[in-house]
Design a protein around this motif. Structure first.
Motif, PDB file in Angstrom:
ATOM      1  N   SER A 194      38.621  24.252  44.466  1.00  0.00           N
ATOM      2  CA  SER A 194      37.468  24.589  43.283  1.00  0.00           C
ATOM      3  C   SER A 194      36.479  23.784  42.992  1.00  0.00           C
ATOM      4  N   VAL A 195      35.128  24.158  42.503  1.00  0.00           N
ATOM      5  CA  VAL A 195      34.182  23.302  42.107  1.00  0.00           C
ATOM      6  C   VAL A 195      33.616  23.867  41.034  1.00  0.00           C
ATOM      7  N   ALA A 196      33.005  23.213  40.185  1.00  0.00           N
ATOM      8  CA  ALA A 196      32.341  23.723  38.977  1.00  0.00           C
ATOM      9  C   ALA A 196      31.043  24.480  39.383  1.00  0.00           C
ATOM     10  N   TYR A 197      30.787  25.571  38.316  1.00  0.00           N
ATOM     11  CA  TYR A 197      29.607  26.380  38.525  1.00  0.00           C
ATOM     12  C   TYR A 197      28.393  25.502  38.354  1.00  0.00           C
ATOM     13  N   GLY A 198      27.561  25.812  39.128  1.00  0.00           N
ATOM     14  CA  GLY A 198      26.296  25.095  39.186  1.00  0.00           C
ATOM     15  C   GLY A 198      26.302  24.318  40.309  1.00  0.00           C
ATOM     16  N   SER A 199      27.317  24.115  41.094  1.00  0.00           N
ATOM     17  CA  SER A 199      27.345  23.052  42.142  1.00  0.00           C
ATOM     18  C   SER A 199      26.516  23.623  43.401  1.00  0.00           C
ATOM     19  N   ASP A 200      26.068  22.822  44.225  1.00  0.00           N
ATOM     20  CA  ASP A 200      25.274  23.106  45.267  1.00  0.00           C
ATOM     21  C   ASP A 200      26.329  23.591  46.437  1.00  0.00           C
ATOM     22  N   SER A 234      37.161  29.047  35.834  1.00  0.00           N
ATOM     23  CA  SER A 234      36.906  27.763  35.696  1.00  0.00           C
ATOM     24  C   SER A 234      35.675  27.237  36.567  1.00  0.00           C
ATOM     25  N   GLY A 235      35.555  27.862  37.631  1.00  0.00           N
ATOM     26  CA  GLY A 235      34.727  27.431  38.839  1.00  0.00           C
ATOM     27  C   GLY A 235      34.687  28.274  39.973  1.00  0.00           C
ATOM     28  N   LEU A 236      34.201  27.801  41.243  1.00  0.00           N
ATOM     29  CA  LEU A 236      33.921  28.466  42.281  1.00  0.00           C
ATOM     30  C   LEU A 236      35.217  28.234  43.264  1.00  0.00           C
ATOM     31  N   ILE A 273      34.941  18.621  40.058  1.00  0.00           N
ATOM     32  CA  ILE A 273      35.963  19.599  40.282  1.00  0.00           C
ATOM     33  C   ILE A 273      36.444  20.150  38.692  1.00  0.00           C
ATOM     34  N   PRO A 274      36.365  21.250  38.571  1.00  0.00           N
ATOM     35  CA  PRO A 274      36.633  21.695  37.173  1.00  0.00           C
ATOM     36  C   PRO A 274      37.885  21.768  36.744  1.00  0.00           C
ATOM     37  N   PHE A 275      38.155  21.912  35.472  1.00  0.00           N
ATOM     38  CA  PHE A 275      39.513  22.048  35.050  1.00  0.00           C
ATOM     39  C   PHE A 275      39.492  23.314  33.958  1.00  0.00           C
ATOM     40  N   PRO A 276      40.614  23.703  33.378  1.00  0.00           N
ATOM     41  CA  PRO A 276      40.529  24.978  32.539  1.00  0.00           C
ATOM     42  C   PRO A 276      39.638  24.589  31.247  1.00  0.00           C
ATOM     43  N   ARG A 277      38.924  25.459  30.868  1.00  0.00           N
ATOM     44  CA  ARG A 277      38.284  25.109  29.420  1.00  0.00           C
ATOM     45  C   ARG A 277      38.361  26.547  28.428  1.00  0.00           C
ATOM     46  N   ARG A 278      38.589  26.334  27.413  1.00  0.00           N
ATOM     47  CA  ARG A 278      38.603  27.400  26.602  1.00  0.00           C
ATOM     48  C   ARG A 278      37.799  27.184  25.310  1.00  0.00           C
TER      49      ARG A 278
END
Length: 292
Positions: A194-200, A234-236, A273-278
């Motif tokens: 899983s990678v963060a949104y906005g990653s290439d 949380s991500g792609l 590498i994202p982690f859950p956010r609220r």
């Protein structure tokens, strides 16, 4: 000398005293001793014959190890069955008088020994159909390991912790069995990333393929692949798919090695590498008081 001869004569007379009668033939103590000795020799020699056939005779052919083991076991069981009949006749036991006894034994097998018979028949089916063979990597129930021996009643499996587990043969007939190497020892591994949104996303794909190409346990053909599986909370969510023939018995090791390499190459290239956010929002009434 005469005393010793007298002892032998008395011993012979004692051994030839009839104990029971089967049909019209008496069964003596000597016949029973002879029967026991010959049966022990039959099992011992048939085991030696099986070992010679598997390790010496069939090892010169192109048969795979599992097929050699199955052939050796089938020949041994055949020799035991034929040899047992010959031994009974040699010991002077009338086989026709055993019909009633065989019927009683059959009833006993049907009730008290049905699990043993079930496992034995299952072992014969395994040897003929060969859903598993020696050297296979299997999963049955909660047991996972390499098959090292297939016997008449049970199959021996060794786990990665070097623990030997004896599995009844009926388990392989009545339950779902995962055989990782039934056709060939080539298995595809799926590594979720899983990678963060906005990653290439194209950079992520290239980096994952570089990690796969750098691992010596990953096959070049079929080639590794990368798939964008889902847009997660949380991500792609990507998936790295690789093929291997060397580590199907240590899948956790290959997964861990690839994950280490992925983490490092992402960090070096600024891929997060994202982690859950609220997000928590507090509603107020305009004067700073929280709305319940």
């Amino acid at each position: 000398m005469e005393t010793f001869r007298d002892i032998l004569v008395q011993l012979r007379q004692f051994l030839e005293v009839p104990l029971v009668r089967l049909g019209g033939a008496p069964v003596t103590l000597w016949a029973i001793i002879q029967l026991v000795v010959l049966v022990v020799l039959l099992f011992y020699l048939s085991g030696k014959l099986r070992t010679w056939i598997v390790d010496q005779l069939l090892s010169r052919t192109r048969m795979e190890p599992g097929a050699r083991q199955a052939t050796g076991s089938i020949i041994r069981y055949t020799v035991i069955a034929v040899g047992f009949v010959v031994i009974l006749q040699t010991a002077g036991i009338d086989l026709t008088a055993l019909n009633v006894l065989a019927g009683a034994v059959g009833i006993g097998l049907g009730f008290g020994l049905q699990n043993v018979v079930n496992n034995f028949v299952s072992g014969i089916i395994i040897l003929f159909e060969r859903p598993i063979k020696v050297g296979d990597r299997i999963v049955v129930g909660t047991v996972e390991g390499d098959v090292i021996h297939i016997g008449g009643r049970s199959t021996t499996v060794v786990t990665n912790d070097n623990i030997t587990i004896i599995v009844p043969n009926s388990k392989f007939i009545t339950e779902n069995v995962v055989n990782w190497s039934h056709n060939e020892r080539k298995v595809r591994f799926r590594i979720p990333v899983s990678v963060a949104y906005g990653s290439d996303v194209h950079l992520v794909e290239r980096l994952l393929l570089e990690v796969a190409a750098a691992n010596p346990d990953v096959l070049e053909k079929p080639a590794p692949g990368v798939r964008l599986m889902a847009f997660g909370e949380s991500g792609l969510n990507f998936e790295l798919r690789v093929w291997s023939t060397t580590l199907i018995h240590r899948r956790g090791f290959l997964t861990s090695t690839l994950n280490y390499a992925i983490y490092k190459i992402f960090a070096d290239n600024g891929i997060e590498i994202p982690f859950p956010r609220r997000d928590i929002r507090v509603l107020t009434d305009g004067v700073g008081n929280r709305v319940q």
